[in-house]
Write a protein that holds these residues in place. Sequence first.
Motif, PDB file in Angstrom:
ATOM      1  N   LEU A   1       0.833  -1.210   0.000  1.00 55.92           N
ATOM      2  CA  LEU A   1       0.000   0.000   0.000  1.00 55.92           C
ATOM      3  C   LEU A   1       0.863   1.254   0.000  1.00 55.92           C
ATOM      4  O   LEU A   1       0.599   2.204  -0.750  1.00 55.92           O
ATOM      5  CB  LEU A   1      -0.922  -0.010   1.221  1.00 55.92           C
ATOM      6  CG  LEU A   1      -1.811   1.220   1.410  1.00 55.92           C
ATOM      7  CD1 LEU A   1      -2.827   1.336   0.273  1.00 55.92           C
ATOM      8  CD2 LEU A   1      -2.538   1.156   2.763  1.00 55.92           C
TER       9      LEU A   1
ATOM     10  N   GLU B   1       0.643   3.788  -3.115  1.00 59.11           N
ATOM     11  CA  GLU B   1       0.123   5.132  -2.857  1.00 59.11           C
ATOM     12  C   GLU B   1       1.228   6.191  -2.939  1.00 59.11           C
ATOM     13  O   GLU B   1       0.945   7.376  -2.848  1.00 59.11           O
ATOM     14  CB  GLU B   1      -0.537   5.179  -1.484  1.00 59.11           C
ATOM     15  CG  GLU B   1      -1.793   4.329  -1.360  1.00 59.11           C
ATOM     16  CD  GLU B   1      -2.994   4.994  -1.984  1.00 59.11           C
ATOM     17  OE1 GLU B   1      -2.932   6.205  -2.284  1.00 59.11           O
ATOM     18  OE2 GLU B   1      -4.008   4.297  -2.182  1.00 59.11           O
TER      19      GLU B   1
ATOM     20  N   SER C   1      -8.178  -1.754   9.950  1.00 60.68           N
ATOM     21  CA  SER C   1      -7.571  -0.977   8.867  1.00 60.68           C
ATOM     22  C   SER C   1      -6.316  -0.256   9.332  1.00 60.68           C
ATOM     23  O   SER C   1      -5.960  -0.285  10.514  1.00 60.68           O
ATOM     24  CB  SER C   1      -8.578   0.054   8.353  1.00 60.68           C
ATOM     25  OG  SER C   1      -8.945   0.949   9.404  1.00 60.68           O
TER      26      SER C   1
ATOM     27  N   HIS D   1      -4.621   6.330   6.263  1.00 59.58           N
ATOM     28  CA  HIS D   1      -3.905   7.134   5.270  1.00 59.58           C
ATOM     29  C   HIS D   1      -4.108   8.602   5.634  1.00 59.58           C
ATOM     30  O   HIS D   1      -5.241   9.060   5.793  1.00 59.58           O
ATOM     31  CB  HIS D   1      -4.459   6.843   3.868  1.00 59.58           C
ATOM     32  CG  HIS D   1      -3.770   7.598   2.764  1.00 59.58           C
ATOM     33  ND1 HIS D   1      -4.024   8.933   2.511  1.00 59.58           N
ATOM     34  CD2 HIS D   1      -2.842   7.206   1.858  1.00 59.58           C
ATOM     35  CE1 HIS D   1      -3.292   9.327   1.490  1.00 59.58           C
ATOM     36  NE2 HIS D   1      -2.560   8.297   1.068  1.00 59.58           N
TER      37      HIS D   1
ATOM     38  N   THR E   1      -8.158   8.820   6.103  1.00 64.25           N
ATOM     39  CA  THR E   1      -9.075   7.832   5.522  1.00 64.25           C
ATOM     40  C   THR E   1      -8.613   6.436   5.918  1.00 64.25           C
ATOM     41  O   THR E   1      -7.423   6.174   6.086  1.00 64.25           O
ATOM     42  CB  THR E   1      -9.120   7.930   3.984  1.00 64.25           C
ATOM     43  OG1 THR E   1      -7.783   7.785   3.459  1.00 64.25           O
ATOM     44  CG2 THR E   1      -9.703   9.250   3.548  1.00 64.25           C
TER      45      THR E   1
ATOM     46  N   ARG F   1      -7.914   2.506   5.269  1.00 60.08           N
ATOM     47  CA  ARG F   1      -7.530   1.600   4.193  1.00 60.08           C
ATOM     48  C   ARG F   1      -7.515   0.185   4.770  1.00 60.08           C
ATOM     49  O   ARG F   1      -6.686  -0.145   5.616  1.00 60.08           O
ATOM     50  CB  ARG F   1      -6.172   1.967   3.618  1.00 60.08           C
ATOM     51  CG  ARG F   1      -6.126   3.355   2.988  1.00 60.08           C
ATOM     52  CD  ARG F   1      -7.072   3.472   1.783  1.00 60.08           C
ATOM     53  NE  ARG F   1      -7.163   4.828   1.286  1.00 60.08           N
ATOM     54  CZ  ARG F   1      -6.325   5.359   0.410  1.00 60.08           C
ATOM     55  NH1 ARG F   1      -5.319   4.647  -0.046  1.00 60.08           N
ATOM     56  NH2 ARG F   1      -6.493   6.601   0.000  1.00 60.08           N
TER      57      ARG F   1
END
Length: 415
Positions: free
Chosen positions: A45, A49, A227, A230, A242, A244
């Motif tokens: 990730l 990202e 999760s 982010h 947020t 993820r």
Amino acid sequence: MAFKFIHTADIHLDSPLKSLAMRDKGLAELVGNATRTVLSRLIDLCIAEQVHALLIAGDLYDGAQTSMKTARFLAQELERLSAAGIPVLMIRGNHDSLSKITRELVLPKSVHVFGDKASVHEIPLNGHDVAIHGISFRQPHAPDSLLEQFHPPLPGAFNIGMLHTSLGGVVGHDSYAPCSLIDLQKTGFDYWALGHIHKRSVHAGRPTITMPGIPQGRDIGESGTKSVTHVSVSDDGTVDTTERNISVAQFELIEIDCTGLSEWDELITHISDHVSETRRHFDGEHLIIRLRLTGASPMAWRALRDEDLILAQTQNVAASIGTLWIDKIEIQLTDAANDTAHGPIAEISDLINEIDFRPDEKRIQEEVKRLMSKLPPELRGIFGESETQVDSFLQKEMQLGAREILTRLDGSEEL
């Protein structure tokens, strides 16, 4: 956007299974490997990202790990971030404070592990001055606040604080480095990257205070979506967070109302249909569910007697779906036939409902301690992590045992 980073904590790498109920080999393998898979997904990730940093706020490990296999795995994953030019900032929490790996493993130069004295690590992220403040636990217990040890914010920089803390206290979590939201807000930092509490929470504003939660649940006590967070920081310092989801499997407790079901086939069909419908409502990769049967039904005593048959049937349904697993079945049915009945069984039922079961007898406590001492260290937390949790577990089991005896008495003519 000025810069962005991923904030996580409580990965508990190579954490052992907590639940003895997980006797399914496939399920045990799935959950046993989940923390490693999540770490690899976390690295994926970050690279996908193109974030500018990864922050790990404690408990990367589950304990005093000594496995070199684990060390090699971690080093390989962190090398991937290093090759991508993504720095890692870490603190140690209560579980990994004694980890020999985090103390002795030679990590890539792009990884900065804060020591047990508060310090500031200045780092440019996408051309912006960022000051990351952090402190690691020296010992597994940190009963006092660590905030007074932090340095003041650096002028002209975006200031991030990293702390492993229980905040004001949460049920199921012992008190570690306690502090309040107000205490954190008074520091003048722009963002607080916290760890320790396994449930996610975000307090927006300046500072933004985030507890990312555990990225992968390990038992039914860690149910729900898990999760990492982010974080995007705008040029004006505005913070946006947020979720993820990178978890392998999600745990859920599912209650099934069986009120009025009076035939065995009807009960089994109702449970099977509910199990199938449950999977359709969850988008996760794997779903691990514990079923709790509730309501008043003439099938109550038989359900308790033949719990293994219900479990086998629901496991067959789960296997046919392929990404659904049954952790356990809890039978909490009441016998509808006795709702208005009289006689000795009904009287005993009323007495059981009135009893406040408390495992405070010295004999019970000694027996539990003896049993726990016989278990391997990694399984001694299955009854709870504190005296209160152990008492609650025993109280529930005593109540269920009394009800099971009663239902067997009531259905004895059919046994």
